[in-house]
Motif scaffolding. Structure first.
Motif, PDB file in Angstrom:
ATOM      1  N   MET A   1       2.860  38.729  61.946  1.00 56.53           N
ATOM      2  CA  MET A   1       2.851  38.226  60.589  1.00 56.53           C
ATOM      3  C   MET A   1       1.501  38.434  59.930  1.00 56.53           C
ATOM      4  O   MET A   1       1.433  38.741  58.756  1.00 56.53           O
ATOM      5  CB  MET A   1       3.209  36.743  60.589  1.00 56.53           C
ATOM      6  CG  MET A   1       3.170  36.117  59.223  1.00 56.53           C
ATOM      7  SD  MET A   1       4.092  34.585  59.285  1.00 56.53           S
ATOM      8  CE  MET A   1       3.073  33.572  58.304  1.00 56.53           C
ATOM      9  N   GLY A   2       0.427  38.317  60.639  1.00 59.71           N
ATOM     10  CA  GLY A   2      -0.889  38.407  60.055  1.00 59.71           C
ATOM     11  C   GLY A   2      -1.209  39.753  59.444  1.00 59.71           C
ATOM     12  O   GLY A   2      -1.969  39.840  58.498  1.00 59.71           O
ATOM     13  N   GLY A   3      -0.644  40.839  59.989  1.00 56.43           N
ATOM     14  CA  GLY A   3      -1.014  42.160  59.530  1.00 56.43           C
ATOM     15  C   GLY A   3      -0.042  42.794  58.554  1.00 56.43           C
ATOM     16  O   GLY A   3      -0.159  43.971  58.265  1.00 56.43           O
ATOM     17  N   SER A   4       0.880  42.068  58.037  1.00 59.03           N
ATOM     18  CA  SER A   4       1.888  42.636  57.155  1.00 59.03           C
ATOM     19  C   SER A   4       1.264  43.181  55.882  1.00 59.03           C
ATOM     20  O   SER A   4       0.422  42.550  55.256  1.00 59.03           O
ATOM     21  CB  SER A   4       2.936  41.596  56.782  1.00 59.03           C
ATOM     22  OG  SER A   4       3.843  42.149  55.842  1.00 59.03           O
ATOM     23  N   TYR A   6       2.971  43.459  53.374  1.00 59.01           N
ATOM     24  CA  TYR A   6       3.762  42.763  52.358  1.00 59.01           C
ATOM     25  C   TYR A   6       3.434  41.272  52.377  1.00 59.01           C
ATOM     26  O   TYR A   6       4.301  40.419  52.302  1.00 59.01           O
ATOM     27  CB  TYR A   6       5.256  43.016  52.578  1.00 59.01           C
ATOM     28  CG  TYR A   6       5.566  44.492  52.559  1.00 59.01           C
ATOM     29  CD1 TYR A   6       5.554  45.189  51.362  1.00 59.01           C
ATOM     30  CD2 TYR A   6       5.816  45.194  53.722  1.00 59.01           C
ATOM     31  CE1 TYR A   6       5.788  46.548  51.321  1.00 59.01           C
ATOM     32  CE2 TYR A   6       6.064  46.553  53.698  1.00 59.01           C
ATOM     33  CZ  TYR A   6       6.046  47.222  52.491  1.00 59.01           C
ATOM     34  OH  TYR A   6       6.279  48.573  52.462  1.00 59.01           O
ATOM     35  N   ARG A   7       2.148  40.976  52.456  1.00 57.39           N
ATOM     36  CA  ARG A   7       1.674  39.593  52.537  1.00 57.39           C
ATOM     37  C   ARG A   7       2.269  38.729  51.422  1.00 57.39           C
ATOM     38  O   ARG A   7       2.659  37.597  51.635  1.00 57.39           O
ATOM     39  CB  ARG A   7       0.135  39.586  52.481  1.00 57.39           C
ATOM     40  CG  ARG A   7      -0.523  38.263  52.239  1.00 57.39           C
ATOM     41  CD  ARG A   7      -0.369  37.157  53.268  1.00 57.39           C
ATOM     42  NE  ARG A   7      -0.325  37.560  54.638  1.00 57.39           N
ATOM     43  CZ  ARG A   7       0.447  36.929  55.549  1.00 57.39           C
ATOM     44  NH1 ARG A   7       1.185  35.898  55.220  1.00 57.39           N
ATOM     45  NH2 ARG A   7       0.452  37.317  56.791  1.00 57.39           N
ATOM     46  N   PHE A   8       2.363  39.284  50.210  1.00 58.58           N
ATOM     47  CA  PHE A   8       2.904  38.530  49.075  1.00 58.58           C
ATOM     48  C   PHE A   8       4.335  38.080  49.335  1.00 58.58           C
ATOM     49  O   PHE A   8       4.745  37.018  48.874  1.00 58.58           O
ATOM     50  CB  PHE A   8       2.824  39.347  47.774  1.00 58.58           C
ATOM     51  CG  PHE A   8       3.606  40.625  47.798  1.00 58.58           C
ATOM     52  CD1 PHE A   8       4.876  40.675  47.274  1.00 58.58           C
ATOM     53  CD2 PHE A   8       3.059  41.778  48.349  1.00 58.58           C
ATOM     54  CE1 PHE A   8       5.616  41.858  47.296  1.00 58.58           C
ATOM     55  CE2 PHE A   8       3.778  42.965  48.362  1.00 58.58           C
ATOM     56  CZ  PHE A   8       5.068  43.005  47.848  1.00 58.58           C
ATOM     57  N   LEU A   9       5.095  38.854  50.097  1.00 59.18           N
ATOM     58  CA  LEU A   9       6.457  38.445  50.451  1.00 59.18           C
ATOM     59  C   LEU A   9       6.462  37.523  51.664  1.00 59.18           C
ATOM     60  O   LEU A   9       7.282  36.609  51.735  1.00 59.18           O
ATOM     61  CB  LEU A   9       7.334  39.667  50.742  1.00 59.18           C
ATOM     62  CG  LEU A   9       8.011  40.288  49.547  1.00 59.18           C
ATOM     63  CD1 LEU A   9       8.848  41.476  49.983  1.00 59.18           C
ATOM     64  CD2 LEU A   9       8.873  39.309  48.809  1.00 59.18           C
ATOM     65  N   CYS A  10       5.565  37.766  52.580  1.00 58.33           N
ATOM     66  CA  CYS A  10       5.473  36.892  53.752  1.00 58.33           C
ATOM     67  C   CYS A  10       5.075  35.482  53.338  1.00 58.33           C
ATOM     68  O   CYS A  10       5.516  34.504  53.942  1.00 58.33           O
ATOM     69  CB  CYS A  10       4.477  37.456  54.752  1.00 58.33           C
ATOM     70  SG  CYS A  10       5.065  38.952  55.572  1.00 58.33           S
ATOM     71  N   PRO A  14       8.031  33.147  54.693  1.00 60.48           N
ATOM     72  CA  PRO A  14       7.270  33.240  55.949  1.00 60.48           C
ATOM     73  C   PRO A  14       8.129  33.379  57.204  1.00 60.48           C
ATOM     74  O   PRO A  14       7.709  34.017  58.170  1.00 60.48           O
ATOM     75  CB  PRO A  14       6.463  31.939  55.966  1.00 60.48           C
ATOM     76  CG  PRO A  14       7.144  31.023  55.016  1.00 60.48           C
ATOM     77  CD  PRO A  14       7.829  31.890  53.997  1.00 60.48           C
ATOM     78  N   GLU A  15       9.318  32.844  57.179  1.00 66.78           N
ATOM     79  CA  GLU A  15      10.181  32.924  58.365  1.00 66.78           C
ATOM     80  C   GLU A  15      10.756  34.323  58.572  1.00 66.78           C
ATOM     81  O   GLU A  15      11.352  34.605  59.615  1.00 66.78           O
ATOM     82  CB  GLU A  15      11.313  31.888  58.273  1.00 66.78           C
ATOM     83  CG  GLU A  15      12.334  32.160  57.183  1.00 66.78           C
ATOM     84  CD  GLU A  15      11.917  31.743  55.770  1.00 66.78           C
ATOM     85  OE1 GLU A  15      12.756  31.837  54.868  1.00 66.78           O
ATOM     86  OE2 GLU A  15      10.765  31.348  55.552  1.00 66.78           O
ATOM     87  N   HIS A  16      10.556  35.218  57.602  1.00 69.56           N
ATOM     88  CA  HIS A  16      11.135  36.563  57.689  1.00 69.56           C
ATOM     89  C   HIS A  16      10.093  37.674  57.604  1.00 69.56           C
ATOM     90  O   HIS A  16      10.423  38.818  57.302  1.00 69.56           O
ATOM     91  CB  HIS A  16      12.151  36.770  56.565  1.00 69.56           C
ATOM     92  CG  HIS A  16      13.345  35.874  56.655  1.00 69.56           C
ATOM     93  ND1 HIS A  16      14.207  35.879  57.731  1.00 69.56           N
ATOM     94  CD2 HIS A  16      13.809  34.927  55.818  1.00 69.56           C
ATOM     95  CE1 HIS A  16      15.160  34.989  57.540  1.00 69.56           C
ATOM     96  NE2 HIS A  16      14.935  34.381  56.389  1.00 69.56           N
TER      97      HIS A  16
END
Length: 86
Positions: A1-4, A6-10, A14-16
């Motif tokens: 999750m940290g390196g996505s 698509y941070r704005f979507l994470c 966050p669960e996806h």
């Protein structure tokens, strides 16, 4: 999750986060939708900061568009989770 990328979507879903990265790499339509979503968020931010007489109308339009795009993203995520569960 940290390196996505698509941070704005994470941040929004966050669960996806891992699923978002996977779908974006595999599905061109999903990638186009999230690009439109990112562009719309940027435009909304710009209009909010604008002193233009039409700013309030544009802010409303972009809020609606963002909600519609979020709905499409949710549907993609729901369908992907459902297909994995089946």
């Amino acid at each position: 999750m940290g390196g996505s990328k698509y941070r704005f979507l994470c941040d929004r879903f966050p669960e996806h986060c891992d699923l978002i990265d996977q779908l974006a790499s595999e599905n061109r339509i999903f990638k186009d939708i999230i690009r439109d979503y990112a562009d719309s968020r940027k435009a909304l931010s710009n209009w909010r900061a604008s002193g233009h007489p039409m700013a309030a109308d544009r802010v409303d339009e972009y809020r609606i568009l963002i909600k519609e795009l979020e709905s499409e993203i949710k549907q993609f995520l729901h369908d992907a989770v459902k297909s994995v569960s089946s």
